[in-house]
Design an enzyme around this catalytic site. Structure first.
Site, PDB file in Angstrom:
ATOM      1  NE  ARG A  39     -27.732  18.370 -71.162  1.00 25.16           N
ATOM      2  CZ  ARG A  39     -26.788  17.540 -71.654  1.00 25.16           C
ATOM      3  NH1 ARG A  39     -25.886  17.982 -72.500  1.00 25.16           N
ATOM      4  NH2 ARG A  39     -26.782  16.278 -71.313  1.00 25.16           N
ATOM      5  CE1 TYR A  92     -26.231  43.570 -66.501  1.00 25.05           C
ATOM      6  CE2 TYR A  92     -25.274  41.555 -67.361  1.00 25.05           C
ATOM      7  CZ  TYR A  92     -26.129  42.197 -66.500  1.00 25.05           C
ATOM      8  OH  TYR A  92     -26.893  41.460 -65.626  1.00 25.05           O
ATOM      9  CG  ASP A 164     -24.084  42.466 -74.986  1.00 26.77           C
ATOM     10  OD1 ASP A 164     -25.155  42.640 -75.596  1.00 26.77           O
ATOM     11  OD2 ASP A 164     -24.020  42.176 -73.780  1.00 26.77           O
TER      12      ASP A 164
HETATM   13  C1  LIG Z   1     -26.131  44.564 -72.353  1.00 26.41           C
HETATM   14  C2  LIG Z   1     -26.472  43.319 -71.600  1.00 26.41           C
HETATM   15  N1  LIG Z   1     -25.881  42.160 -71.928  1.00 26.41           N
HETATM   16  C3  LIG Z   1     -26.157  41.011 -71.278  1.00 26.41           C
HETATM   17  C4  LIG Z   1     -27.049  40.987 -70.229  1.00 26.41           C
HETATM   18  C5  LIG Z   1     -27.309  39.697 -69.505  1.00 26.41           C
HETATM   19  O1  LIG Z   1     -28.494  39.130 -69.969  1.00 26.41           O
HETATM   20  P1  LIG Z   1     -29.408  38.146 -69.119  1.00 26.41           P
HETATM   21  O2  LIG Z   1     -29.928  38.903 -67.954  1.00 26.41           O
HETATM   22  O3  LIG Z   1     -30.444  37.694 -70.099  1.00 26.41           O
HETATM   23  O4  LIG Z   1     -28.528  37.019 -68.673  1.00 26.41           O
HETATM   24  C6  LIG Z   1     -27.695  42.154 -69.854  1.00 26.41           C
HETATM   25  C7  LIG Z   1     -28.657  42.157 -68.736  1.00 26.41           C
HETATM   26  O5  LIG Z   1     -29.128  43.179 -68.283  1.00 26.41           O
HETATM   27  C8  LIG Z   1     -27.393  43.360 -70.555  1.00 26.41           C
HETATM   28  O6  LIG Z   1     -27.972  44.532 -70.226  1.00 26.41           O
END
Ligand SMILES: Cc1ncc(COP(=O)(O)O)c(C=O)c1O
Length: 373
Positions: A39, A92, A164
């Site tokens: 971890r 998202y 992101d």
């Molecule tokens: C743009 C984006 N960011 C973050 C995530 C979250 O990722 P995870 O499903 O690996 O937790 C997603 C999931 O679809 C996503 O499309």
């Protein structure tokens, strides 16, 4: 006999052994020299973090158990109770759900910024605002943020920019080079690339933020397992090839859909009609990625009919695997938004999101053609 594997083996162990107390002290004395407990750190997760860090041009990174864990770690690295964050409205659905349902309970509040105002934050900033979270290419409507300008605007107000970069990948865009403070990924998507891993990564430039990320990963238990790390590292080795092919196929499909009478609208930054096409071309290194969305008529029956007929695009609510798939933002990724928010963002009944794979594109187009007929 000395055995030297070409590839890092999977260190499938939760803990590491020490000879004695002297060796234990070495672990605490020389950071990175040894491992203690998976971890806290494991050669496989470190290898993944370093590989993503290198691609993103960061100064340090952590691998996390999911993309959601990456978003959580990034926000927690910059915020504490009483703080406020800005978030692009085009985001998202899981990110906004995290902010709305969980971070508010920790005393971190959020305000959503319409896409058009990401470069004019004045009216949204409060004395306690710490950061802006946005996506390079937004999920699901593929809006492209001008990261250089958004970073300048954030820094003008003393905010960190957290990007992101999942849809774009560092092959298209490296947010840190454009001024972002943190770039993060759902590694589940393009980085791993084969729909068989759930993972995330966060990359930063500031050593203080990197230290915070590492501590948050360990204390909240957000770190990634050896096997998942190893699979992601293996996937990442073909990222360059895959993203080129995804992008090539997606452009051809976007053009096909754009000319189809049953399709009301296509969202793909590679189309010259896309509102940020020029920016996407410059910021995306000449590639536009493998994601697109399109609208059928706003009737559930039309969507179901398409889903039932299409053979090469299973309805699977994720993205970025080598095999194509479709998803339905209204019913999956953006389900937690209110109907008014969905309507405002353009996430309507007829909206279908396509993750274009690397199959022969003529086969994909033929399948879409018969399904739309
Ligand atoms: C743009 C984006 N960011 C973050 C995530 C979250 O990722 P995870 O499903 O690996 O937790 C997603 C999931 O679809 C996503 O499309």
């Amino acid at each position: 006999m000395k055995i030297t594997p070409k590839i890092t083996p999977i260190y499938q162990t939760s803990v590491f052994k020490f000879e004695d107390l002297n060796e234990l002290e070495l672990y605490f004395g020389e950071p990175g020299s040894r491992y203690l407990y998976s971890r806290n750190g494991n050669p496989n997760s470190d290898e993944l973090a370093e590989a993503v860090n290198k691609l993103e041009g960061g100064a340090g990174a952590i691998a996390t158990g999911s993309g959601m864990a990456a978003i959580f770690a990034a926000i927690m690295a910059c915020c504490q109770a009483g703080d406020h964050v800005l978030c692009a409205a085009d985001i998202y659905g899981g990110s906004s759900a995290l902010l709305n349902a969980e971070l508010t309970r920790l005393g971190i509040s959020a305000t959503y910024v319409p896409f058009e105002q990401l470069e004019a934050l004045q009216s949204f900033v409060q004395p306690t605002t710490r950061l802006l979270l946005c996506e390079t290419i937004s999920n699901p409507l593929l809006r492209v943020a001008d990261l250089r300008r958004v970073a300048e605007e954030c820094h003008r107000h003393g905010l960190k920019l957290v990007v992101d970069n999942t849809f774009a990948t560092p092959l298209l865009t490296r947010p840190l080079a454009l001024g972002a403070d943190i770039s993060l990924h759902s590694v589940t998507k393009y980085i791993a690339g084969h729909s068989d891993v759930t993972a995330g990564a966060v990359v930063a430039t500031d050593p203080a933020i990197i230290a915070r990320l590492k501590q948050i990963g360990v204390f909240y238990g957000l770190t990634l397992s050896p096997m998942e790390s190893w699979l992601a590292v293996r996937g990442l080795k073909t990222l360059r090839l895959r993203v080129r092919e995804h992008s090539h196929n997606a452009l051809a499909i976007a053009q096909f859909l754009n000319n189809h009478p049953a399709v009301k609208e296509v969202y793909y930054p590679g189309l010259t009609s896309h509102p940020q096409h020029q920016l996407a071309a410059e910021q995306g290194n000449g590639l536009y990625g493998g994601m697109l969305s399109f609208k059928l008529t706003d009737e559930t029956a039309a969507v179901n009919n398409f889903m039932q007929r299409v053979k090469r695009f299973p309805f699977a609510p994720s993205l970025a695997g080598v095999d194509s798939s479709i998803s339905y933002p209204l019913g999956t990724s953006h389900r937690s938004l209110t109907p008014a928010q969905q309507e405002e963002l353009g996430i309507t009944v007829g909206l279908i999101r396509v993750s274009v794979g690397i199959e022969p594109v003529e086969e994909l187009i033929a399948d879409l053609e018969q399904a739309l007929a």
